[in-house]
Write an enzyme that holds these catalytic residues in place. Structure first.
Site, PDB file in Angstrom:
ATOM      1  N   ASP A   1       0.930  -1.217   0.064  1.00 17.19           N
ATOM      2  CA  ASP A   1       0.129   0.091   0.085  1.00 17.19           C
ATOM      3  C   ASP A   1       0.884   1.377  -0.083  1.00 17.19           C
ATOM      4  OD1 ASP A   1       0.929  -0.567   2.548  1.00 17.19           O
ATOM      5  OD2 ASP A   1      -0.776   0.600   3.418  1.00 17.19           O
TER       6      ASP A   1
ATOM      7  N   HIS B   1       9.965  -0.780   9.172  1.00 19.72           N
ATOM      8  CA  HIS B   1       8.847  -1.519   9.025  1.00 19.72           C
ATOM      9  C   HIS B   1       9.007  -2.388   7.727  1.00 19.72           C
ATOM     10  CE1 HIS B   1       6.437   0.408  12.075  1.00 19.72           C
ATOM     11  NE2 HIS B   1       6.361   1.508  11.472  1.00 19.72           N
TER      12      HIS B   1
END
Ligand code: BDR
Ligand code: CA
Length: 329
Positions: free
Chosen positions: A14, A250
């Site tokens: 995303d 991340h």
């Protein structure tokens, strides 16, 4: 893994600033062959995610199939994207975009995943770093998917580390907890790279700037712009991140796990996701094999969960891979 026989990877994403870091690590790494980029809503709308995936891959000189996937969570209502973290455009509000000549593959992300898994049984690694609706839908289309894929690696969840959307919930899981619980129960070879490790790895903005200065290329300039925005957000809320002026790694950690699993220490257990109430989006791990009278944990597959990481080794590897000669003028 031998670079002459690289991992075939579908990247479910995303994008998103850390997604962009992850994509460029994957494109730069000689042992990774990105065979598709499947997009989902999350950090941005799914339309913007697809636009960003096309843009990031095109300006890096790659023509990789890009698909558009699910636009909303399965059950809970969708929320507006977190523009304050990734910018309105997901890439730190770029001032302009160069024209590109790359268009979407017409298939939905879930169908693309199923088609590729059927065409290359046992060969595809799926690295998913957004909400898990595409994987959940792919499982509904092809229940045999866990046996058709080689391995699934998720940037998702947290066990001990506090959440980043609520005290207990990580964003990708919180964005679609029903899909996540489905994915954790599917029975694939599954590794969770969650906040327990991604909050340990702070990527200095200075490192991304050095990479951009080295290449003098639009792709790394865009990455530097995006990471500068993201680093401002993280430095504004975490004093220890502000000291380094950087951001959490991340999503790139999911790929570093693939290429360098020895940097990580893992535990194995059953993972379930709370789907409603104050705990919604919490990833709960049964860490010890002891009897509990409550049902819901028996006959569920085991997930490998990354609990500790060698942060310095991750940053050194990220830097050396991005500094390599992977971009062409
Ligand atoms: C995850 O959520 C998204 O904001 C990031 O891209 C990452 O995938 C971190 O919780
Ligand atoms: Ca992401």
């Amino acid at each position: 893994m031998n670079p002459s026989n690289p991992y075939k990877v579908i990247f479910d994403t995303d994008p998103g600033v850390d997604d962009a870091m992850a994509l460029y690590y994957a494109l730069a790494h000689p042992a990774i062959d990105v065979v598709g980029i499947t997009t989902t809503f999350g950090n941005v709308t799914v339309d913007q995610a697809a636009t960003n995936a096309l843009y990031l891959s095109a300006i890096a000189g790659r023509r990789i199939p890009v698909t558009k996937g699910v636009a909303t969570p399965w059950v809970k209502p969708g929320e507006p994207p977190p523009a304050f973290i990734h910018g309105d455009d997901g890439l730190g509000n770029l001032n302009s975009r160069a024209p590109i000549d790359h268009t979407l593959d017409p298939r939905a992300s879930a169908q693309f995943i199923v088609d590729m898994a059927r065409a290359h049984p046992g060969e595809i690694t799926l690295v998913a770093v957004g909400p898990l609706g595409n994987l959940s839908l792919a499982l509904k289309i092809e229940p045999n998917l866990p046996r058709l894929l080689r391995e699934v690696i998720l940037m998702a969840g947290t066990v001990v580390e506090p959440g980043n959307v609520s005290p207990v919930a990580e964003a990708n899981v919180w964005n679609d907890p029903h899909a996540a619980d489905h994915v954790f129960g599917a029975g694939w070879k599954l590794t969770m790279v969650g906040l327990d490790v991604t909050h340990r790895v702070i990527v200095p903005l200075a490192m991304i700037k050095a990479i951009a200065d080295h290449h003098r290329h639009l792709a790394t300039d865009v990455l530097h712009h995006a990471v500068a925005f993201y680093a401002n957000f993280y430095s504004g809320i975490y004093p220890h991140v502000a000291k380094i002026h950087g951001c959490f790694g991340h999503d790139v950690l999911a790929f570093i796990y693939l290429t360098n699993p020895a940097f990580f220490t893992c535990e194995h257990g059953t993972v379930r996701v709370a789907t409603e109430g104050i705990a919604n989006g919490q990833t709960m791990m049964k860490r010890k094999d002891i009897f509990h009278p409550q049902s819901g944990w028996e006959d569920r597959p085991t997930t490998q969960v990354c609990m500790h990481v060698d942060a310095a080794a991750c940053n050194a590897t990220f830097e050396s891979v991005l500094m390599s000669d992977w971009l062409h003028h």
